[in-house]
Motif scaffolding. Structure first.
Motif, mmCIF file in Angstrom:
data_model
loop_
_atom_site.group_PDB
_atom_site.id
_atom_site.type_symbol
_atom_site.label_atom_id
_atom_site.label_comp_id
_atom_site.label_asym_id
_atom_site.label_seq_id
_atom_site.Cartn_x
_atom_site.Cartn_y
_atom_site.Cartn_z
ATOM 1 N N PRO A 33 2.926 -28.918 7.519
ATOM 2 C CA PRO A 33 3.664 -29.241 8.745
ATOM 3 C C PRO A 33 2.726 -29.619 9.895
ATOM 4 N N GLY A 34 3.036 -30.737 10.547
ATOM 5 C CA GLY A 34 2.252 -31.203 11.684
ATOM 6 C C GLY A 34 1.091 -32.107 11.329
ATOM 7 N N TRP A 35 0.623 -32.036 10.091
ATOM 8 C CA TRP A 35 -0.509 -32.860 9.688
ATOM 9 C C TRP A 35 -0.058 -34.278 9.368
ATOM 10 N N THR A 40 -6.230 -34.532 14.071
ATOM 11 C CA THR A 40 -7.289 -33.540 13.901
ATOM 12 C C THR A 40 -6.828 -32.180 14.406
ATOM 13 N N PHE A 41 -7.561 -31.148 13.979
ATOM 14 C CA PHE A 41 -7.141 -29.762 14.208
ATOM 15 C C PHE A 41 -8.359 -28.935 14.599
ATOM 16 N N TYR A 42 -8.230 -28.151 15.673
ATOM 17 C CA TYR A 42 -9.279 -27.224 16.063
ATOM 18 C C TYR A 42 -9.138 -25.936 15.260
ATOM 19 N N THR A 43 -10.252 -25.483 14.684
ATOM 20 C CA THR A 43 -10.234 -24.252 13.905
ATOM 21 C C THR A 43 -11.631 -23.632 13.909
ATOM 22 N N TRP A 44 -11.679 -22.336 13.732
ATOM 23 C CA TRP A 44 -12.945 -21.612 13.655
ATOM 24 C C TRP A 44 -13.321 -21.447 12.194
ATOM 25 N N HIS A 45 -14.535 -21.859 11.838
ATOM 26 C CA HIS A 45 -15.027 -21.799 10.467
ATOM 27 C C HIS A 45 -16.424 -21.189 10.423
ATOM 28 N N LEU A 46 -16.754 -20.627 9.270
ATOM 29 C CA LEU A 46 -18.154 -20.460 8.893
ATOM 30 C C LEU A 46 -18.529 -21.681 8.067
ATOM 31 N N THR A 47 -19.690 -22.248 8.316
ATOM 32 C CA THR A 47 -20.163 -23.391 7.528
ATOM 33 C C THR A 47 -21.503 -23.017 6.893
ATOM 34 N N PHE A 87 -3.620 -28.264 16.930
ATOM 35 C CA PHE A 87 -3.908 -29.694 16.839
ATOM 36 C C PHE A 87 -4.580 -30.172 18.121
ATOM 37 N N ALA A 88 -5.553 -31.046 17.958
ATOM 38 C CA ALA A 88 -6.374 -31.472 19.089
ATOM 39 C C ALA A 88 -5.565 -32.157 20.178
ATOM 40 N N ASP A 89 -4.453 -32.806 19.805
ATOM 41 C CA ASP A 89 -3.639 -33.469 20.812
ATOM 42 C C ASP A 89 -2.688 -32.511 21.531
#
Length: 227
Positions: A33-35, A40-47, A87-89
């Protein structure tokens, strides 16, 4: 190396039993939903850019998987999702600034910590690695959620959290038998460990059958060598 706790052991066992009973994979690449394309989407990740032990383990696992129905995750795309933001927008730059500042204050109080990755932990949508222990990652996620709550009246996503790293996504509603057989020896590969020193706020997008992102900011934990 940290031992698997009862909760983690139970999750690993239950998910493996369920995976062996499933007749078919679930295509991971449906639109949530929403994609939509280019959103684009803001999210917190470990990379995990500079983690040679993890990269060797993932490469060994991927080399043992049949690829007809699986999309292998590039080593540069390995990640652990911590907490979605929005979502970034739909998120203002001002809110991003305040949330990052609040997260930096809270994470500065958390010491860096070790996690162990493995064994293989699959489900219908992909092949992952068990991540343990969960408690330190949950503590990190709680700090991020508290930072969001200091700016917004509602924190996105459920409180429940199962940390994992995906090494291959299911790319079709294909029979699972060949993949189940290939995973049995791969489940015996020795886990690896690494130090968590930072969490990143990223702007995520879906590029065909792959996740890619730009880093917005990185928040370092107390004791991190990068501080």
């Amino acid at each position: 190396m940290t031992c698997v706790t009862t909760r983690e052991e139970e999750s690993l066992s239950a998910r493996w039993e369920a995976y062996q009973r499933a007749d078919r994979l679930t295509n991971h690449w449906y639109w949530r939903p929403g994609w939509r394309p280019a959103r684009t989407f803001y999210t917190w990740h470990l990379t995990f850019k500079n983690q040679p032990d993890l990269h060797r383990l993932v490469a060994e696992i991927q080399s043992g998987l049949p690829t007809e129905a699986l999309d292998l995750v590039p080593l540069s795309g390995l990640h652990l999702t911590v907490q979605g933001l929005g979502f970034a927008d739909e998120v203002s730059g001002e809110d991003i600034t305040h949330i990052v500042e609040a997260a930096r204050d809270r994470c500065a109080q958390l010491p860096s910590f070790e996690i162990n990755l493995g064994p293989v932990d699959p489900d219908a949508e992909g092949i992952g690695l068990l991540v343990r222990p969960w408690d330190k990652l949950t503590q990190l996620r709680t700090a991020i959620r508290d930072a969001i709550a200091s700016v917004w009246s509602r924190v996105p996503e459920d409180v429940e959290f199962r940390p994992h790293i995906t090494v291959a996504y299911s790319g079709a509603n294909a029979p699972s038998g060949e993949i189940v057989a290939s995973l049995r020896p791969l489940r015996r590969l020795r886990p690896v460990s690494l130090q968590v020193e930072a969490v990143e706020l990223i702007e995520l997008r879906r590029n065909d059958r792959e996740y890619v992102w730009d880093t917005v900011d990185a928040i370092h934990l107390c004791g991190s060598l990068s501080r």
